[in-house]
Design a protein around this motif. Structure first.
Motif, PDB file in Angstrom:
ATOM      1  N   THR A  49       7.117  -9.776   0.119  1.00 51.74           N
ATOM      2  CA  THR A  49       7.844 -11.019  -0.092  1.00 51.74           C
ATOM      3  C   THR A  49       7.329 -11.785  -1.301  1.00 51.74           C
ATOM      4  O   THR A  49       8.073 -12.532  -1.916  1.00 51.74           O
ATOM      5  N   ASP A  50       6.054 -11.639  -1.630  1.00 54.73           N
ATOM      6  CA  ASP A  50       5.525 -12.304  -2.825  1.00 54.73           C
ATOM      7  C   ASP A  50       5.298 -11.276  -3.924  1.00 54.73           C
ATOM      8  O   ASP A  50       5.779 -10.169  -3.849  1.00 54.73           O
ATOM      9  N   ARG A  51       4.575 -11.661  -4.929  1.00 62.38           N
ATOM     10  CA  ARG A  51       4.400 -10.796  -6.103  1.00 62.38           C
ATOM     11  C   ARG A  51       3.673  -9.505  -5.751  1.00 62.38           C
ATOM     12  O   ARG A  51       2.852  -9.457  -4.856  1.00 62.38           O
ATOM     13  N   PHE A  52       3.980  -8.476  -6.490  1.00 61.24           N
ATOM     14  CA  PHE A  52       3.409  -7.147  -6.271  1.00 61.24           C
ATOM     15  C   PHE A  52       1.885  -7.163  -6.420  1.00 61.24           C
ATOM     16  O   PHE A  52       1.188  -6.476  -5.688  1.00 61.24           O
ATOM     17  N   GLU A  53       1.380  -7.970  -7.361  1.00 62.78           N
ATOM     18  CA  GLU A  53      -0.061  -8.029  -7.596  1.00 62.78           C
ATOM     19  C   GLU A  53      -0.814  -8.568  -6.385  1.00 62.78           C
ATOM     20  O   GLU A  53      -1.998  -8.341  -6.232  1.00 62.78           O
ATOM     21  N   ALA A  54      -0.116  -9.297  -5.525  1.00 58.80           N
ATOM     22  CA  ALA A  54      -0.762  -9.899  -4.361  1.00 58.80           C
ATOM     23  C   ALA A  54      -0.957  -8.903  -3.218  1.00 58.80           C
ATOM     24  O   ALA A  54      -1.648  -9.214  -2.254  1.00 58.80           O
ATOM     25  N   LEU A  55      -0.369  -7.727  -3.311  1.00 57.86           N
ATOM     26  CA  LEU A  55      -0.508  -6.749  -2.232  1.00 57.86           C
ATOM     27  C   LEU A  55      -1.958  -6.273  -2.151  1.00 57.86           C
ATOM     28  O   LEU A  55      -2.577  -5.941  -3.149  1.00 57.86           O
ATOM     29  N   SER A  56      -2.465  -6.271  -0.936  1.00 61.14           N
ATOM     30  CA  SER A  56      -3.854  -5.842  -0.746  1.00 61.14           C
ATOM     31  C   SER A  56      -4.012  -5.240   0.631  1.00 61.14           C
ATOM     32  O   SER A  56      -3.156  -5.387   1.508  1.00 61.14           O
ATOM     33  N   LEU A  57      -5.119  -4.577   0.819  1.00 63.42           N
ATOM     34  CA  LEU A  57      -5.476  -3.971   2.086  1.00 63.42           C
ATOM     35  C   LEU A  57      -6.771  -4.622   2.534  1.00 63.42           C
ATOM     36  O   LEU A  57      -7.722  -4.709   1.751  1.00 63.42           O
ATOM     37  N   GLN A  58      -6.802  -5.107   3.760  1.00 65.82           N
ATOM     38  CA  GLN A  58      -8.013  -5.766   4.246  1.00 65.82           C
ATOM     39  C   GLN A  58      -8.709  -4.851   5.241  1.00 65.82           C
ATOM     40  O   GLN A  58      -8.133  -4.425   6.231  1.00 65.82           O
ATOM     41  N   GLY A  67      -2.373  -3.651  -5.293  1.00 61.50           N
ATOM     42  CA  GLY A  67      -1.207  -4.072  -6.074  1.00 61.50           C
ATOM     43  C   GLY A  67      -1.582  -4.446  -7.494  1.00 61.50           C
ATOM     44  O   GLY A  67      -0.896  -4.101  -8.456  1.00 61.50           O
ATOM     45  N   SER A  68      -2.702  -5.148  -7.632  1.00 63.33           N
ATOM     46  CA  SER A  68      -3.193  -5.525  -8.959  1.00 63.33           C
ATOM     47  C   SER A  68      -3.579  -4.282  -9.762  1.00 63.33           C
ATOM     48  O   SER A  68      -3.279  -4.180 -10.953  1.00 63.33           O
ATOM     49  N   PHE A  69      -4.221  -3.322  -9.108  1.00 63.34           N
ATOM     50  CA  PHE A  69      -4.611  -2.083  -9.789  1.00 63.34           C
ATOM     51  C   PHE A  69      -3.387  -1.305 -10.264  1.00 63.34           C
ATOM     52  O   PHE A  69      -3.341  -0.831 -11.395  1.00 63.34           O
ATOM     53  N   VAL A  70      -2.378  -1.200  -9.418  1.00 62.61           N
ATOM     54  CA  VAL A  70      -1.155  -0.478  -9.792  1.00 62.61           C
ATOM     55  C   VAL A  70      -0.467  -1.174 -10.960  1.00 62.61           C
ATOM     56  O   VAL A  70       0.061  -0.519 -11.863  1.00 62.61           O
ATOM     57  N   SER A  71      -0.496  -2.509 -10.975  1.00 63.84           N
ATOM     58  CA  SER A  71       0.092  -3.270 -12.075  1.00 63.84           C
ATOM     59  C   SER A  71      -0.600  -2.955 -13.396  1.00 63.84           C
ATOM     60  O   SER A  71       0.057  -2.711 -14.419  1.00 63.84           O
ATOM     61  N   VAL A  72      -1.927  -2.941 -13.396  1.00 63.23           N
ATOM     62  CA  VAL A  72      -2.684  -2.619 -14.617  1.00 63.23           C
ATOM     63  C   VAL A  72      -2.451  -1.169 -15.025  1.00 63.23           C
ATOM     64  O   VAL A  72      -2.320  -0.854 -16.212  1.00 63.23           O
ATOM     65  N   LEU A  73      -2.369  -0.284 -14.058  1.00 63.38           N
ATOM     66  CA  LEU A  73      -2.097   1.131 -14.346  1.00 63.38           C
ATOM     67  C   LEU A  73      -0.719   1.304 -14.983  1.00 63.38           C
ATOM     68  O   LEU A  73      -0.564   2.067 -15.948  1.00 63.38           O
ATOM     69  N   LEU A  74       0.277   0.568 -14.486  1.00 62.16           N
ATOM     70  CA  LEU A  74       1.612   0.611 -15.097  1.00 62.16           C
ATOM     71  C   LEU A  74       1.576   0.087 -16.530  1.00 62.16           C
ATOM     72  O   LEU A  74       2.218   0.665 -17.417  1.00 62.16           O
ATOM     73  N   ASP A  75       0.836  -1.003 -16.766  1.00 58.10           N
ATOM     74  CA  ASP A  75       0.663  -1.512 -18.131  1.00 58.10           C
ATOM     75  C   ASP A  75       0.152  -0.410 -19.051  1.00 58.10           C
ATOM     76  O   ASP A  75       0.695  -0.173 -20.122  1.00 58.10           O
ATOM     77  N   PHE A  76      -0.904   0.251 -18.616  1.00 58.62           N
ATOM     78  CA  PHE A  76      -1.518   1.306 -19.437  1.00 58.62           C
ATOM     79  C   PHE A  76      -0.536   2.440 -19.703  1.00 58.62           C
ATOM     80  O   PHE A  76      -0.401   2.892 -20.846  1.00 58.62           O
ATOM     81  N   LEU A  77       0.137   2.905 -18.667  1.00 61.34           N
ATOM     82  CA  LEU A  77       1.056   4.031 -18.837  1.00 61.34           C
ATOM     83  C   LEU A  77       2.208   3.695 -19.777  1.00 61.34           C
ATOM     84  O   LEU A  77       2.581   4.505 -20.628  1.00 61.34           O
TER      85      LEU A  77
END
Length: 100
Positions: A49-58, A67-77
């Motif tokens: 429901t919120d931004r993709f970067e906010a997705l996390s596993l506790q 989510g933050s890691f996937v966002s940075v990985l997409l930037d790089f790719l």
């Protein structure tokens, strides 16, 4: 002074400087593309429901921000694909020749 000017001409320092400045600009554009367009679409697909970067596993008291890691990985790719395509399209890989 002559040696310094030869160094700048032969080593491509000016081209490197221009590439560095343009690379920073391209990185900002790609980051905006990923953060403002791709990530919201991914969050819809993943049901967030919120931004993709906010997705996390506790796990216990630890938050793994995948989510933050996937966002940075997409930037790089995306940056890597754009740079590779530009180099191949403009045939810049043929310009860099070793001195004989």
């Amino acid at each position: 002074m002559k040696g310094f000017l030869n160094f700048i001409r032969e080593q491509g320092v000016v081209g490197l400087a221009v590439g560095f400045v343009l690379g920073g600009s391209v990185a900002k554009v790609v980051s905006s593309l990923v953060n403002d367009i791709i990530n919201p679409l991914l969050s819809i697909v993943l049901g967030a429901t919120d931004r993709f970067e906010a997705l996390s596993l506790q796990i216990g008291s630890i938050h793994i921000k995948w989510g933050s890691f996937v966002s940075v990985l997409l930037d790089f790719l995306i940056i890597a694909i754009v740079v590779y395509s530009a180099v191949k399209l403009l045939k810049l890989d043929k310009l860099d020749r070793k001195k004989k």
